[in-house]
Design a protein around this motif. Structure first.
Motif, PDB file in Angstrom:
ATOM      1  N   MET A 173      -3.593 -20.237  -2.790  1.00 26.32           N
ATOM      2  CA  MET A 173      -2.455 -19.532  -2.181  1.00 26.32           C
ATOM      3  C   MET A 173      -2.917 -18.816  -0.913  1.00 26.32           C
ATOM      4  N   ARG A 174      -2.010 -18.689   0.034  1.00 24.59           N
ATOM      5  CA  ARG A 174      -2.389 -18.067   1.303  1.00 24.59           C
ATOM      6  C   ARG A 174      -2.396 -16.540   1.210  1.00 24.59           C
ATOM      7  N   TYR A 175      -1.391 -15.970   0.502  1.00 30.82           N
ATOM      8  CA  TYR A 175      -1.254 -14.499   0.589  1.00 30.82           C
ATOM      9  C   TYR A 175      -1.389 -13.778  -0.747  1.00 30.82           C
ATOM     10  N   TRP A 176      -1.564 -14.546  -1.851  1.00 33.58           N
ATOM     11  CA  TRP A 176      -1.739 -13.853  -3.130  1.00 33.58           C
ATOM     12  C   TRP A 176      -2.559 -14.725  -4.063  1.00 33.58           C
ATOM     13  N   ARG A 179       8.504  -2.305   4.966  1.00 33.58           N
ATOM     14  CA  ARG A 179       9.380  -3.362   4.435  1.00 33.58           C
ATOM     15  C   ARG A 179       9.378  -3.419   2.907  1.00 33.58           C
ATOM     16  N   ALA A 180       8.306  -2.909   2.296  1.00 38.92           N
ATOM     17  CA  ALA A 180       8.131  -3.071   0.848  1.00 38.92           C
ATOM     18  C   ALA A 180       9.374  -2.674   0.017  1.00 38.92           C
ATOM     19  N   PRO A 181      10.040  -1.535   0.302  1.00 36.04           N
ATOM     20  CA  PRO A 181      11.182  -1.167  -0.553  1.00 36.04           C
ATOM     21  C   PRO A 181      12.265  -2.241  -0.576  1.00 36.04           C
ATOM     22  N   LYS A 182      12.574  -2.814   0.611  1.00 31.47           N
ATOM     23  CA  LYS A 182      13.617  -3.846   0.670  1.00 31.47           C
ATOM     24  C   LYS A 182      13.169  -5.110  -0.084  1.00 31.47           C
ATOM     25  N   SER A 183      11.912  -5.510   0.143  1.00 33.15           N
ATOM     26  CA  SER A 183      11.390  -6.693  -0.552  1.00 33.15           C
ATOM     27  C   SER A 183      11.384  -6.472  -2.062  1.00 33.15           C
ATOM     28  N   LYS A 184      10.983  -5.254  -2.463  1.00 31.32           N
ATOM     29  CA  LYS A 184      10.920  -4.966  -3.903  1.00 31.32           C
ATOM     30  C   LYS A 184      12.279  -5.154  -4.556  1.00 31.32           C
ATOM     31  N   GLY A 243       2.066 -18.366  -2.111  1.00 32.78           N
ATOM     32  CA  GLY A 243       1.743 -17.280  -3.038  1.00 32.78           C
ATOM     33  C   GLY A 243       2.827 -16.218  -2.985  1.00 32.78           C
ATOM     34  N   GLY A 244       2.950 -15.467  -4.051  1.00 33.75           N
ATOM     35  CA  GLY A 244       3.973 -14.425  -4.085  1.00 33.75           C
ATOM     36  C   GLY A 244       3.553 -13.336  -5.041  1.00 33.75           C
ATOM     37  N   PRO A 245       4.103 -12.123  -4.847  1.00 31.44           N
ATOM     38  CA  PRO A 245       3.729 -11.004  -5.717  1.00 31.44           C
ATOM     39  C   PRO A 245       4.157 -11.262  -7.155  1.00 31.44           C
ATOM     40  N   GLU A 246       3.249 -10.971  -8.081  1.00 31.41           N
ATOM     41  CA  GLU A 246       3.610 -11.220  -9.483  1.00 31.41           C
ATOM     42  C   GLU A 246       4.284 -10.019 -10.124  1.00 31.41           C
ATOM     43  N   ASN A 294       4.377  -3.925  -8.044  1.00 35.44           N
ATOM     44  CA  ASN A 294       3.244  -3.235  -7.409  1.00 35.44           C
ATOM     45  C   ASN A 294       2.484  -4.126  -6.430  1.00 35.44           C
ATOM     46  N   ASP A 295       2.626  -5.426  -6.605  1.00 36.10           N
ATOM     47  CA  ASP A 295       1.925  -6.360  -5.714  1.00 36.10           C
ATOM     48  C   ASP A 295       2.651  -6.545  -4.377  1.00 36.10           C
ATOM     49  N   VAL A 296       3.913  -6.082  -4.302  1.00 39.49           N
ATOM     50  CA  VAL A 296       4.739  -6.459  -3.146  1.00 39.49           C
ATOM     51  C   VAL A 296       4.141  -5.979  -1.829  1.00 39.49           C
ATOM     52  N   GLN A 297       3.792  -4.681  -1.760  1.00 44.57           N
ATOM     53  CA  GLN A 297       3.275  -4.171  -0.469  1.00 44.57           C
ATOM     54  C   GLN A 297       1.941  -4.840  -0.076  1.00 44.57           C
ATOM     55  N   PRO A 298       0.957  -4.934  -0.999  1.00 42.79           N
ATOM     56  CA  PRO A 298      -0.271  -5.631  -0.575  1.00 42.79           C
ATOM     57  C   PRO A 298      -0.043  -7.098  -0.227  1.00 42.79           C
ATOM     58  N   PHE A 299       0.902  -7.740  -0.913  1.00 49.74           N
ATOM     59  CA  PHE A 299       1.226  -9.129  -0.565  1.00 49.74           C
ATOM     60  C   PHE A 299       1.791  -9.189   0.863  1.00 49.74           C
ATOM     61  N   LEU A 300       2.713  -8.268   1.151  1.00 51.45           N
ATOM     62  CA  LEU A 300       3.300  -8.249   2.506  1.00 51.45           C
ATOM     63  C   LEU A 300       2.226  -7.949   3.551  1.00 51.45           C
ATOM     64  N   PHE A 301       1.290  -7.068   3.181  1.00 51.96           N
ATOM     65  CA  PHE A 301       0.196  -6.779   4.120  1.00 51.96           C
ATOM     66  C   PHE A 301      -0.553  -8.067   4.462  1.00 51.96           C
ATOM     67  N   ASN A 302      -0.915  -8.826   3.429  1.00 54.07           N
ATOM     68  CA  ASN A 302      -1.658 -10.079   3.668  1.00 54.07           C
ATOM     69  C   ASN A 302      -0.865 -11.022   4.569  1.00 54.07           C
ATOM     70  N   LEU A 303       0.460 -11.048   4.327  1.00 54.61           N
ATOM     71  CA  LEU A 303       1.310 -11.954   5.109  1.00 54.61           C
ATOM     72  C   LEU A 303       1.362 -11.527   6.584  1.00 54.61           C
ATOM     73  N   PHE A 304       1.607 -10.242   6.808  1.00 46.87           N
ATOM     74  CA  PHE A 304       1.749  -9.796   8.200  1.00 46.87           C
ATOM     75  C   PHE A 304       0.397  -9.676   8.912  1.00 46.87           C
TER      76      PHE A 304
END
Ligand SMILES: C=CC1=C(C)c2cc3[nH]c(cc4nc(cc5[nH]c(cc1n2)c(C)c5CCC(=O)O)C(CCC(=O)O)=C4C)c(C)c3C=C
Ligand code: FE2
Length: 486
Positions: free
Chosen positions: A207-210, A162-167, A119-122, A125-135
């Motif tokens: 999906m595991r994280y999104w 981490r969200a800014p870098k991932s974004k 799964g991945g952020p669509e 805005n989804d990036v930080q909550p997606f990363l939360f689920n992953l970590f």
């Protein structure tokens, strides 16, 4: 559900199957009492799976009629069925003669295939909550048992940092991950491939994280009253952090639920060694090599997603072994095609302060450039869809680094996606897995297996809190979080 295409007399069919003729035989029927009808029969032509050919049949034996489901096999270790043929039946139902006159009485299998993916952020805005689920996944950040209650606060902290870098990465590939769209296409293609082989199945994406989360897919499986399920992770090689993590979620759900605990399930843990997959990868590499002016000079550079070394060396993750085996098989296939290029394997995408599997992709690229390698073909090998690590990390960061390091000609093999030979092979994998489906928790009721000792729980919380306090104060922890983020 089982499809019925045409009927042919059974006598012409049975010897063919018994003697292992690899023919595609769809439907047939017999006369008399021996075998009333075969609903659907398939014989795989794939030499890598010599024992497998799915057969679904109903037959009348000794006055009783049964619907059997399984594989005809040439392997003598499989047991023989009641009519003496080599047949490994995994399910059978008996019903009386009256039911035969009225086929609506015959119990129908409803096959489901659950595709597991990351799964991945669509959107950004989804990036930080997606990363939360992953970590927040204990298979991604493996804290000692006593510190587990820190998992979610830590996940929150790391995901926010981490969200800014991932974004930035997701912004560079169009503002989101293409994973959902590609996985949906793969699901659709797999359904069609299975139908072509005579098996009608519902395909689910978990999906595991999104979205769509594995939990949602499982709820849908329940609503659809699936009677037999194949779980197919879209990771060729097994890792605790990917397939292992998704299976843990399934185990948790299946253990707690009366219907799911009894549902016959077959899990395909890894499939990197399948001939169809290896050939499909070799096809992609062979094709891409042709785009270089001197194809035989090109270094084939396999780049796999890494995992921390401790997964392999302490927790027994088979990921590295399977990866090396996979590369060996692909290179063997290329050699059989008289493609004898040099090759190397490195690991990408490391996160955090710990040591990951080596060698690291970025370091190897620089070394190869310095050693005088001029042409390089990158092959993403741990995943079958395009995603941020192929589209951003390989195509942008690593390409830039390689060209800076002296490599002149750069190429990249696309991910398999919906390549038809690959999807056909996945369909064969599903068909071969069906007969071995068994209930995950056949005898345990939901309440028997859940550990709810409140006293033990309090002790854990108390001792964990003290240790956590010490841990949070330690400078190592601060550095770990910092490294994870940067
Ligand atoms: C076989 C594939 C993968 C393994 C093994 C794996 C392990 C693993 N990953 C992280 C941390 C991150 N992974 C991220 C994205 C991501 N990971 C995989 C695959 C594997 N991960 C894929 C396909 C993707 C991309 C999904 C997409 O959106 O397209 C991310 C987020 C991206 C980023 O910020 O870099 C993180 C973080 C760990 C820690 C780990 C093993 C322990
Ligand atoms: Fe990852």
């Amino acid at each position: 559900m089982i499809s019925t295409k045409s009927w042919v007399p059974s006598k012409t069919l049975l010897p063919d199957i018994v003697h292992g003729a690899r023919k595609e035989i769809l439907c047939l029927r017999s006369s008399g009492t021996r075998c009333l009808k075969y609903v659907s029969c398939h014989s795989s032509s794939n030499k890598s799976t010599p024992q497998a050919s799915l057969v679904i049949c109903s037959s009348s034996i000794d006055g009783r009629t049964g619907l059997s489901w399984g594989s005809f096999c040439q392997d003598p270790s499989f047991r023989r069925n009641t009519v003496g043929q080599t047949f490994c039946s995994v399910g059978s139902w008996t019903y009386d003669g009256a039911a035969l006159e009225n086929p609506s009485h015959v119990m129908e299998e409803k096959v489901g295939v659950l595709l597991l993916n990351l799964g991945g952020p669509e959107t950004l805005n989804d990036v930080q909550p997606f990363l939360f689920n992953l970590f927040a996944d204990p298979d991604i950040i493996r804290l000692p048992r006593l510190f587990r209650f820190l998992q979610r606060p830590l996940a929150k902290l790391i995901s926010v940092l981490r969200a800014p870098k991932s974004k930035e990465g997701y912004a560079a590939i169009g503002g989101g991950s293409p994973l959902r769209e590609i996985t949906d296409k793969q699901a659709h293609a797999l359904k069609t491939a299975l139908e072509t082989k005579g098996l009608s199945a519902n395909i689910y994406v978990g999906m595991r994280y999104w979205y769509p989360f594995t939990e949602e897919a499982v709820q849908q499986i329940k609503r659809d009253r699936i009677t037999r399920l194949v779980v197919l992770p879209l990771y060729p090689q097994f890792s605790i952090s990917t397939t292992g993590s998704s299976i843990r979620v399934l185990q948790h759900m299946f253990r707690e639920d009366a219907y799911l605990s009894k549902l016959p399930v077959s899990i395909i843990n890894s499939w990197y060694q399948r001939e169809g997959y290896i050939k499909a990868m070799a096809d992609l590499i062979e094709k891409e090599l042709q785009s270089f002016s001197e194809p035989e000079e090109v270094m084939i550079f396999f780049s796999a997603h890494g995992v921390p070394v401790s997964y392999v060396e302490d927790a027994g993750d088979p990921y590295r072994d399977q990866m090396e085996d996979c590369i060996f098989l692909i290179m063997q296939e290329l050699k059989a095609r008289e493609i004898n290029n040099q090759h190397t394997l490195a690991y990408q995408s490391r996160v955090g302060p710990v040591q990951w599997l080596k060698p690291y992709t970025d370091e190897v690229l620089v070394e190869l450039g310095q050693e005088g390698v001029r042409s390089l073909l990158a092959v993403p090998v741990s995943f079958v869809s395009e995603h941020i690590e192929t589209l951003e990390e390989i195509d942008m960061e690593y390409k830039h680094l390689a060209l800076e390091s002296g490599i002149k000609n750069w190429g990249r093999v696309p991910a398999l996606g919906v390549t038809s030979s690959f999807i056909t092979d996945l369909a064969d994998a599903v068909i071969e897995a069906l007969p071995s489906a068994t209930a995950m928790y056949p005898s345990t009721g939901p309440s028997e297996v859940v550990d709810h000792d409140p006293f033990q729980y309090l002790i854990k919380i108390f001792s964990g809190s003290i240790l956590a306090f010490i841990l949070l104060l330690s400078s190592k922890m601060v550095m770990a979080v910092r490294d994870l983020v940067l």
